[in-house]
Design a protein around this motif. Structure first.
Motif, PDB file in Angstrom:
ATOM      1  N   ALA A   1       0.819  -1.219   0.000  1.00  0.00           N
ATOM      2  CA  ALA A   1       0.000   0.000   0.000  1.00  0.00           C
ATOM      3  C   ALA A   1       0.851   1.266   0.000  1.00  0.00           C
ATOM      4  O   ALA A   1       0.477   2.274  -0.591  1.00  0.00           O
ATOM      5  N   LEU A   2       2.012   1.223   0.657  1.00  0.00           N
ATOM      6  CA  LEU A   2       2.844   2.422   0.743  1.00  0.00           C
ATOM      7  C   LEU A   2       3.308   2.885  -0.633  1.00  0.00           C
ATOM      8  O   LEU A   2       3.394   4.090  -0.897  1.00  0.00           O
ATOM      9  N   ALA A   3       3.599   1.933  -1.500  1.00  0.00           N
ATOM     10  CA  ALA A   3       4.021   2.302  -2.857  1.00  0.00           C
ATOM     11  C   ALA A   3       2.916   3.038  -3.603  1.00  0.00           C
ATOM     12  O   ALA A   3       3.195   3.829  -4.516  1.00  0.00           O
ATOM     13  N   LYS A   4       1.649   2.769  -3.228  1.00  0.00           N
ATOM     14  CA  LYS A   4       0.534   3.496  -3.839  1.00  0.00           C
ATOM     15  C   LYS A   4       0.332   4.866  -3.182  1.00  0.00           C
ATOM     16  O   LYS A   4      -0.124   5.821  -3.817  1.00  0.00           O
ATOM     17  N   MET A   5       0.664   4.947  -1.888  1.00  0.00           N
ATOM     18  CA  MET A   5       0.416   6.178  -1.150  1.00  0.00           C
ATOM     19  C   MET A   5       1.452   7.263  -1.456  1.00  0.00           C
ATOM     20  O   MET A   5       1.123   8.457  -1.467  1.00  0.00           O
ATOM     21  N   ILE A   6       2.694   6.862  -1.684  1.00  0.00           N
ATOM     22  CA  ILE A   6       3.756   7.841  -1.922  1.00  0.00           C
ATOM     23  C   ILE A   6       3.447   8.757  -3.113  1.00  0.00           C
ATOM     24  O   ILE A   6       3.585   9.988  -3.012  1.00  0.00           O
ATOM     25  N   PRO A   7       3.008   8.227  -4.270  1.00  0.00           N
ATOM     26  CA  PRO A   7       2.656   9.140  -5.377  1.00  0.00           C
ATOM     27  C   PRO A   7       1.520  10.090  -5.029  1.00  0.00           C
ATOM     28  O   PRO A   7       1.511  11.242  -5.490  1.00  0.00           O
ATOM     29  N   LEU A   8       0.562   9.619  -4.202  1.00  0.00           N
ATOM     30  CA  LEU A   8      -0.515  10.514  -3.789  1.00  0.00           C
ATOM     31  C   LEU A   8       0.026  11.664  -2.958  1.00  0.00           C
ATOM     32  O   LEU A   8      -0.400  12.809  -3.098  1.00  0.00           O
ATOM     33  N   PHE A   9       0.974  11.359  -2.089  1.00  0.00           N
ATOM     34  CA  PHE A   9       1.582  12.416  -1.286  1.00  0.00           C
ATOM     35  C   PHE A   9       2.338  13.400  -2.172  1.00  0.00           C
ATOM     36  O   PHE A   9       2.297  14.602  -1.950  1.00  0.00           O
TER      37      PHE A   9
ATOM     38  N   LEU B   1      -4.244   6.803  11.303  1.00  0.00           N
ATOM     39  CA  LEU B   1      -3.766   7.062   9.948  1.00  0.00           C
ATOM     40  C   LEU B   1      -3.231   8.484   9.797  1.00  0.00           C
ATOM     41  O   LEU B   1      -2.262   8.729   9.063  1.00  0.00           O
ATOM     42  N   ALA B   2      -3.832   9.442  10.505  1.00  0.00           N
ATOM     43  CA  ALA B   2      -3.350  10.825  10.432  1.00  0.00           C
ATOM     44  C   ALA B   2      -1.919  10.931  10.944  1.00  0.00           C
ATOM     45  O   ALA B   2      -1.090  11.655  10.374  1.00  0.00           O
ATOM     46  N   GLU B   3      -1.609  10.191  12.020  1.00  0.00           N
ATOM     47  CA  GLU B   3      -0.249  10.215  12.555  1.00  0.00           C
ATOM     48  C   GLU B   3       0.726   9.559  11.580  1.00  0.00           C
ATOM     49  O   GLU B   3       1.837  10.059  11.356  1.00  0.00           O
ATOM     50  N   MET B   4       0.308   8.438  10.994  1.00  0.00           N
ATOM     51  CA  MET B   4       1.167   7.782  10.023  1.00  0.00           C
ATOM     52  C   MET B   4       1.464   8.716   8.846  1.00  0.00           C
ATOM     53  O   MET B   4       2.611   8.837   8.395  1.00  0.00           O
ATOM     54  N   CYS B   5       0.433   9.414   8.367  1.00  0.00           N
ATOM     55  CA  CYS B   5       0.621  10.323   7.230  1.00  0.00           C
ATOM     56  C   CYS B   5       1.508  11.495   7.600  1.00  0.00           C
ATOM     57  O   CYS B   5       2.295  11.983   6.770  1.00  0.00           O
ATOM     58  N   ASP B   6       1.406  11.964   8.839  1.00  0.00           N
ATOM     59  CA  ASP B   6       2.261  13.048   9.289  1.00  0.00           C
ATOM     60  C   ASP B   6       3.722  12.605   9.270  1.00  0.00           C
ATOM     61  O   ASP B   6       4.600  13.335   8.796  1.00  0.00           O
ATOM     62  N   HIS B   7       3.989  11.396   9.779  1.00  0.00           N
ATOM     63  CA  HIS B   7       5.354  10.871   9.757  1.00  0.00           C
ATOM     64  C   HIS B   7       5.826  10.636   8.322  1.00  0.00           C
ATOM     65  O   HIS B   7       6.997  10.879   8.006  1.00  0.00           O
ATOM     66  N   LEU B   8       4.926  10.175   7.463  1.00  0.00           N
ATOM     67  CA  LEU B   8       5.303   9.943   6.071  1.00  0.00           C
ATOM     68  C   LEU B   8       5.655  11.259   5.388  1.00  0.00           C
ATOM     69  O   LEU B   8       6.654  11.353   4.660  1.00  0.00           O
TER      70      LEU B   8
END
Length: 357
Positions: free
Chosen positions: A230-238, A288-295
């Motif tokens: 899933a992270l590989a999909k999330m990085i482009p969104l970020f 998830l908000a905390e994970m996204c903040d760290h990402l």
């Protein structure tokens, strides 16, 4: 086909000697000022290594987790049988010049390879972090259920002397269903959504394995690795949206670093205390908000702009539920067994992932 049987016999007969020229090697031991020169028989040392060597058949070896597991097994001089539906794909991922300790086998050859193994790791299954059409949802389930059933049937129909003694089979924390309030451990009941249904059928096939085979069933969380999941999909969104919470951000995110899930599988193979269901998640799930903040911080991107549900669903369709529907899952059994997580905190796991670990 006898290729895998021959390989198995050879691997057990082959002695890994630390010296090709001398029958003995010497080690220097010191105790309370007394120095003792100890002769160590090289053939005995090689015999000990041979006895500890495993022959492991792996389904899903070309996948995200499987590739790293094969490397981990080979690093400790174990033998690996890659059970695949595409020899050409497996040969591309595991070129012979770089992976000398493996045998690649397509489905007609699986029986001989499994019967030439000490253990089987079953990781096969179509990736779920993708757009879900009705056809894809059917394939997601069937790819897991069919392969698990095939592996278990081969094991169960094998004679005692050639039957593997260990089966480590993957499942997923989707088994528990989604919740923002409940905490799930291995004894928790199953949910009632699509992923829970997939996991129940998937696990049901694994539980049919011969009672003399040690079964370890690992329910895997969201695996953090740069090259898949899933992270590989999330990085482009970020990158596109400048980072931020996905959806409400209140969902629980139960994750595990790629290195830790591989090490957990490896430990399950080698440690007889590992039996039954084990949650493959880190001990510190986060919202998830905390994970996204760290990402966002790890990527050097601002994390104030939320990524709305519709944007994620535009990329993943129903598959967005893997990220948007959360559950708080704790690795109670792994901790009871004394497993040490290299990355217990998501901040460190994300930094290591983005740095290429």
């Amino acid at each position: 086909m006898e290729l895998c049987r021959t390989t198995a016999a050879f691997s057990w007969a082959y002695s890994i000697s630390p010296s090709l020229h001398f029958p003995q090697r010497f080690s220097m031991c010191e105790s309370k000022g007394l120095r003792v020169c100890c002769a160590v028989n090289a053939s005995a040392s090689g015999q000990s290594q041979k006895e500890n060597q495993m022959i492991v058949s792996v389904t899903g070896a070309t996948g995200f987790i499987g590739r790293r597991l094969v490397q981990r097994l080979l690093a400790d001089n174990h033998r690996v049988h890659v059970l695949t539906r595409s020899r050409s794909k497996a040969q591309f991922i595991f070129p012979a010049k770089d992976f000398r300790g493996i045998v690649i086998a397509e489905e007609p050859e699986w029986k001989d390879c499994i019967q030439g193994s000490n253990a089987v790791v079953n990781l096969a299954g179509m990736p779920i972090s993708t757009r879900w059409s009705p056809e894809i949802k059917k394939e997601i389930k069937e790819s897991r259920v069919r392969i698990t059933s095939k592996v278990v049937d081969i094991i169960n129909n094998s004679q005692d002397e050639v039957r593997p003694t260990i089966l480590v089979s993957a499942s997923a924390i989707g088994y528990y269903g989604a919740s923002e309030t409940l905490v799930f451990k291995e004894q928790s009941p199953s949910g009632n959504d699509y992923l829970a249904e997939v996991c129940r059928e998937w696990e049901g096939k694994a539980f049919k394995v011969n009672k003399d085979v040690r079964l370890v069933l690992i329910r895997i969380g969201v695996v953090l690795g740069k090259d898949g999941g899933a992270l590989a999909k999330m990085i482009p969104l970020f990158n596109l949206f400048a980072g931020g919470p996905l959806g409400s951000g209140k969902q629980w995110f139960s994750w595990i670093h790629l290195d830790d899930i591989v090490e957990l599988i490896y430990e399950a193979l080698s440690n007889p205390s590992y039996t039954g269901v084990i949650n493959g998640t880190a001990p510190n799930p986060v919202r998830l908000a905390e994970m996204c903040d760290h990402l966002g911080n790890a990527m050097g991107r601002p994390s104030w702009l939320p990524v709305p549900d519709f944007a994620l669903k535009a990329v993943l369709g129903e598959g967005a539920s893997v990220v948007l529907d959360g559950q708080k899952v704790l690795p109670a059994r792994a901790q009871e067994l004394g497993f040490t997580f290299k990355y217990p905190y998501v901040k460190d796991a994300l930094r290591a992932t983005l740095l290429g670990s």
